[in-house]
Enzyme design. Structure first.
Site, PDB file in Angstrom:
ATOM      1  N   ARG A 159       2.380  -0.836  10.761  1.00 48.44           N
ATOM      2  CA  ARG A 159       3.339  -0.766  11.857  1.00 48.44           C
ATOM      3  C   ARG A 159       3.701  -2.110  12.478  1.00 48.44           C
ATOM      4  NH1 ARG A 159       0.411   4.237  14.764  1.00 48.44           N
ATOM      5  NH2 ARG A 159      -1.297   3.243  13.652  1.00 48.44           N
ATOM      6  N   ASP A 171      -3.635   4.160  -1.900  1.00 46.27           N
ATOM      7  CA  ASP A 171      -4.651   4.507  -0.904  1.00 46.27           C
ATOM      8  C   ASP A 171      -4.681   6.018  -0.688  1.00 46.27           C
ATOM      9  OD1 ASP A 171      -6.538   4.322   1.106  1.00 46.27           O
ATOM     10  OD2 ASP A 171      -5.063   3.881   2.661  1.00 46.27           O
ATOM     11  N   ASP A 211     -14.040  13.951  -3.941  1.00 50.81           N
ATOM     12  CA  ASP A 211     -14.128  15.254  -4.579  1.00 50.81           C
ATOM     13  C   ASP A 211     -15.323  15.218  -5.518  1.00 50.81           C
ATOM     14  OD1 ASP A 211     -13.406  17.831  -5.729  1.00 50.81           O
ATOM     15  OD2 ASP A 211     -11.352  17.419  -5.064  1.00 50.81           O
ATOM     16  N   LYS A 221      -7.761   7.673  -0.922  1.00 52.81           N
ATOM     17  CA  LYS A 221      -9.121   7.948  -0.420  1.00 52.81           C
ATOM     18  C   LYS A 221      -9.735   9.156  -1.141  1.00 52.81           C
ATOM     19  CE  LYS A 221      -8.219   5.956   4.139  1.00 52.81           C
ATOM     20  NZ  LYS A 221      -6.780   5.644   3.965  1.00 52.81           N
ATOM     21  N   THR A 227     -11.219   3.345  10.378  1.00 55.59           N
ATOM     22  CA  THR A 227     -11.073   2.521  11.580  1.00 55.59           C
ATOM     23  C   THR A 227     -10.631   3.332  12.793  1.00 55.59           C
ATOM     24  OG1 THR A 227      -8.854   1.899  10.828  1.00 55.59           O
ATOM     25  CG2 THR A 227     -10.642   0.365  10.356  1.00 55.59           C
ATOM     26  N   LYS A 257       0.837  -1.200   0.000  1.00 56.04           N
ATOM     27  CA  LYS A 257       0.000   0.000   0.000  1.00 56.04           C
ATOM     28  C   LYS A 257       0.870   1.247   0.000  1.00 56.04           C
ATOM     29  CE  LYS A 257      -1.848   1.872   3.750  1.00 56.04           C
ATOM     30  NZ  LYS A 257      -2.087   3.309   3.970  1.00 56.04           N
TER      31      LYS A 257
END
Length: 230
Positions: free
Chosen positions: A209, A60, A65, A62, A119, A33
């Site tokens: 992470r 990614d 618009d 997102k 999330t 990603k």
């Protein structure tokens, strides 16, 4: 439904840091990603190391618009060889339909998944936003809108994945917020283990992470894969 796959989130500040992390990754990781931080720092050139390695790219950004802008962004990104992209479901039907039409016209059409609820948001955050639905209800209703608009699936937490899988058997379900049971949840509020996410119907698990910051990233990725395959 195909077996779920791991997407390693390259949430690093620049191309040099990305290259260092890529060298630590095991060969079985096929998906990566690329998100806002590194894309803003490096631009489309940051995709080249992944393409040289024949990896699949999840861009990614997102997108959210007006319809024409999002449609043009999808076409531009597809020209860079990305395989999967995100849009925001809350952008509405016209935007989602324009994104889907733009993707379909591309020489190598990327798959599109729409973010239902970040999330990092909880039910309490919904109150602040003036949303009266529960998180699960919001996910399913936005999922319905997405699928009717030609989108390939949704980004969702593992806790809403089961409801989405039952409602949309063929949808891609991309699940972030993945942690091992003993892991630090960081800024996520709706997290889950790899095995739980797969049980709920996830097709792709986005993991950043817990792998990138591990003492041994390759071992951490392998542990995630083993947990998925329980």
């Amino acid at each position: 439904m195909n077996k779920a796959e791991i997407i390693v989130a390259l949430d690093v500040p620049n191309a040099e840091a990305m290259e260092a992390k890529l060298q630590e990754m095991p060969d079985f990781i096929e998906w990566y990603k690329v998100g806002l931080e590194i894309f803003c720092a490096e631009g489309p050139a940051v995709l080249e190391p992944l393409k040289r390695r024949n990896k699949k790219i999840f861009l990614d950004l997102k997108l959210h618009d007006i319809p024409r802008t999002v449609g043009n962004a999808v076409k531009t990104a597809a020209a860079h060889g990305v395989n999967l992209m995100t849009v925001h479901a809350i952008g509405g039907r016209a935007m989602l339909e324009e994104a889907a039409k733009a993707a379909a016209k591309c020489e190598n059409p990327p798959k599109l998944v729409a973010v239902t609820t970040l999330t990092s948001l909880s039910q309490e955050d919904f109150v602040d936003l003036g949303i009266s639905r529960t998180v699960s209800e919001q996910a399913v209703e936005l999922g319905r809108l997405c699928m009717a608009s030609g989108i390939d699936g949704m980004v969702t937490s593992a806790h809403e994945a089961k409801a989405l899988r039952e409602a949309f058997p063929d949808a891609l379900l991309v699940v972030p917020g993945i942690r091992m049971p003993e892991g630090d949840v960081g800024d996520q509020k709706r997290v889950a283990s790899p095995s739980f996410a797969v049980e709920q119907g996830a097709t792709h698990l986005v993991i950043g992470r817990p792998i990138l910051q591990a003492e041994d990233p390759s071992a951490a990725a392998t542990a995630m894969l083993n947990d998925m395959n329980k």
